[in-house]
Design a protein around this motif. Sequence first.
Motif, short mmCIF file in Angstrom:
data_model
loop_
_atom_site.label_atom_id
_atom_site.label_comp_id
_atom_site.label_asym_id
_atom_site.label_seq_id
_atom_site.Cartn_x
_atom_site.Cartn_y
_atom_site.Cartn_z
N ASN A 66 0.82 -1.21 0.00
CA ASN A 66 0.00 0.00 0.00
C ASN A 66 0.86 1.26 0.00
O ASN A 66 0.57 2.22 -0.71
CB ASN A 66 -0.94 0.00 1.21
CG ASN A 66 -2.16 -0.87 0.99
OD1 ASN A 66 -2.60 -1.05 -0.13
ND2 ASN A 66 -2.71 -1.41 2.07
N TRP A 228 -15.86 -1.43 -7.85
CA TRP A 228 -14.77 -0.79 -7.12
C TRP A 228 -13.46 -1.54 -7.32
O TRP A 228 -12.39 -0.91 -7.36
CB TRP A 228 -15.12 -0.71 -5.63
CG TRP A 228 -16.17 0.30 -5.35
CD1 TRP A 228 -17.47 0.08 -5.02
CD2 TRP A 228 -16.01 1.73 -5.39
NE1 TRP A 228 -18.14 1.26 -4.86
CE2 TRP A 228 -17.27 2.29 -5.08
CE3 TRP A 228 -14.94 2.57 -5.67
CZ2 TRP A 228 -17.47 3.67 -5.03
CZ3 TRP A 228 -15.15 3.93 -5.62
CH2 TRP A 228 -16.39 4.48 -5.31
N ASP A 229 -13.52 -2.84 -7.46
CA ASP A 229 -12.30 -3.62 -7.69
C ASP A 229 -11.64 -3.19 -9.00
O ASP A 229 -10.43 -2.95 -9.05
CB ASP A 229 -12.65 -5.12 -7.74
CG ASP A 229 -11.41 -6.01 -7.73
OD1 ASP A 229 -10.30 -5.49 -7.49
OD2 ASP A 229 -11.56 -7.22 -7.97
N HIS A 232 -10.77 0.81 -8.65
CA HIS A 232 -9.70 1.11 -7.70
C HIS A 232 -8.49 0.22 -7.89
O HIS A 232 -7.41 0.67 -8.24
CB HIS A 232 -10.23 0.91 -6.26
CG HIS A 232 -10.69 2.18 -5.62
ND1 HIS A 232 -10.72 2.37 -4.27
CD2 HIS A 232 -11.14 3.33 -6.16
CE1 HIS A 232 -11.16 3.58 -3.99
NE2 HIS A 232 -11.45 4.17 -5.13
N LEU A 380 -5.23 -0.37 8.92
CA LEU A 380 -6.36 0.32 8.29
C LEU A 380 -6.06 1.73 7.80
O LEU A 380 -6.52 2.11 6.72
CB LEU A 380 -7.55 0.33 9.26
CG LEU A 380 -8.12 -1.04 9.63
CD1 LEU A 380 -9.32 -0.87 10.56
CD2 LEU A 380 -8.53 -1.81 8.38
N ALA A 383 -4.59 1.69 4.33
CA ALA A 383 -5.56 1.22 3.34
C ALA A 383 -6.57 2.32 3.03
O ALA A 383 -6.97 2.51 1.87
CB ALA A 383 -6.27 -0.03 3.86
N MET A 384 -6.98 3.08 4.05
CA MET A 384 -7.92 4.19 3.83
C MET A 384 -7.27 5.28 2.98
O MET A 384 -7.90 5.82 2.07
CB MET A 384 -8.38 4.74 5.17
CG MET A 384 -9.26 3.79 5.97
SD MET A 384 -9.67 4.43 7.61
CE MET A 384 -10.57 5.91 7.17
N ASN A 387 -7.18 4.15 -0.63
CA ASN A 387 -8.49 4.27 -1.28
C ASN A 387 -8.80 5.72 -1.63
O ASN A 387 -9.34 6.01 -2.71
CB ASN A 387 -9.58 3.68 -0.38
CG ASN A 387 -9.67 2.17 -0.47
OD1 ASN A 387 -9.57 1.60 -1.54
ND2 ASN A 387 -9.82 1.51 0.66
N PHE A 412 -19.13 -0.10 -2.10
CA PHE A 412 -17.83 0.24 -1.53
C PHE A 412 -17.67 -0.36 -0.14
O PHE A 412 -16.59 -0.86 0.21
CB PHE A 412 -17.65 1.75 -1.47
CG PHE A 412 -16.32 2.17 -0.93
CD1 PHE A 412 -15.18 2.04 -1.71
CD2 PHE A 412 -16.19 2.67 0.35
CE1 PHE A 412 -13.93 2.41 -1.22
CE2 PHE A 412 -14.95 3.04 0.85
CZ PHE A 412 -13.82 2.91 0.06
N TYR A 415 -17.00 -3.98 -0.68
CA TYR A 415 -15.65 -4.11 -1.24
C TYR A 415 -14.59 -3.92 -0.16
O TYR A 415 -13.60 -4.65 -0.10
CB TYR A 415 -15.47 -3.09 -2.36
CG TYR A 415 -14.06 -2.95 -2.88
CD1 TYR A 415 -13.49 -3.94 -3.65
CD2 TYR A 415 -13.31 -1.81 -2.60
CE1 TYR A 415 -12.18 -3.82 -4.14
CE2 TYR A 415 -12.02 -1.67 -3.08
CZ TYR A 415 -11.46 -2.68 -3.85
OH TYR A 415 -10.18 -2.55 -4.32
N SER A 416 -14.80 -2.95 0.73
CA SER A 416 -13.81 -2.62 1.75
C SER A 416 -13.78 -3.64 2.88
O SER A 416 -12.71 -3.96 3.41
CB SER A 416 -14.10 -1.23 2.34
OG SER A 416 -14.09 -0.25 1.34
N LEU A 417 -14.94 -4.17 3.27
CA LEU A 417 -15.03 -4.96 4.48
C LEU A 417 -15.14 -6.47 4.26
O LEU A 417 -14.72 -7.25 5.12
CB LEU A 417 -16.24 -4.50 5.31
CG LEU A 417 -16.23 -3.02 5.73
CD1 LEU A 417 -17.53 -2.68 6.46
CD2 LEU A 417 -15.02 -2.72 6.60
#
Length: 445
Positions: A66, A228-229, A232, A380, A383-384, A387, A412, A415-417
């Motif tokens: 990341n 989103w995949d 993003h 996290l 990762a945020m 995004n 989203f 996708y995120s969780l």
Amino acid sequence: MPVRRPRHFYVPVRAKFALVLVVALLWTVLSVVLSMRWLHDLSQPLGLALALLVIAFIAYVPGFMNAFLIGSILADRRPPRRALAAYPDICVLVACYNEGNNIAETLASFARQDYAGDVEVVVIDDGSTDDSLVIAQAAARIHTRPGLQIRVLAQPRNGGKSKALNRGLRETARELVITVDGDCCLRADALRKLVGRYLSDPPNTVAVAGAVLVANSRENLLTRAQEWDYFHGIAAVKRVQSMYHGTLVAQGAFSLYTRTALNQAGGWPECVGEDIVLSWALLKTGARIGYCEDACLFTKVPPTLRQFSRQRQRWSRGLMEAFARHGGLLLKPRMSTLFIWWNLLFLPLDLIYTLAFIPGLVLALFGVYWIAGPMTLLVLPLAMIWNLVIFRVQAMMFRREGLKVRRNFTGFLFYSLAYTMILQPVCVLGYAKEALGLRKTWGTK
């Protein structure tokens, strides 16, 4: 006296690569320092070696990735396209298998192209068992016009995507070859921008991947997450890889190749991951593969869990095929080699996530925080940030194209969780099938 224009400060790509790599490594070192308590606690039930392995692939490796992606995206400056007096003639190969519901729309999108050169579209029906062949032939008659020739070839039986594309390659002669899947729809400027990017890129470029986006995101929660995949994850990684001269997959859904490079590689290899195996064969020669972020094509992603599983298992098996045939790229001294190693880490990443992190989440529900707990939250923020950064970059590209980012908050969130809780076990299943040598098939339907 002529007015002197200010010169923009230029940072060479290799310098950017080195700087971003150092920053990502420093972040990883910080992560290691901050995780010492977590490592101590997890070592009690698992032992030090296993605990270190689990934490490395839950926190250290994803954190490095990341950080590297964030730094690279922020440092990326897309080179401008050269103004072209004329566009070369091109051929487009459309491999089609049971696309009766989609192939007419795909061919109609070629009729809307604003490309200034001649376009030859060759549809290769790979023994479809539905009415794809008849529909394609009818659409070819409707849309063929001066500057756009569409013809349809019929394979006697289903032989796989590679055979279909190789037949199309043999029956065409133009130097620039573009592939488009039979369930896709191109934006009106997609061909022009893809070819323009190729002609503006460094001279050792032999392929350019286009931008593949999701057309059917409104169907259900799974397609919303895949939007989103693609928007993003997939697009951003390709953009970063092209910055360092080595996009790892010129995807079959929408990519440009030179005929010379295709012939030197022997065409598309017969395997389920024909696009990644071909791409690595091209990289093996020292050539460059680029990415055109604003040559947009919309594809229909799998709407059911079964179809999604089959597609992503095929992608995982394709990655293993690429390593089996071109693993020597791991030792090739070039910037893109980092991403080859990156892909090698996907197997342990997926395994640890599936066999350790997901069970760790279950344990956390019962108050046992060995694997997933307060220290896990350190992953996290990065990762945020990732995004947010890629959303800003992609949204700017959409605005330039006159597109709007659709409101898709539920997709989203999923996708995120939760998306990776489906994706990574499916990938592990694909690795297992490839390791066991189980039967391979083309398609997801």
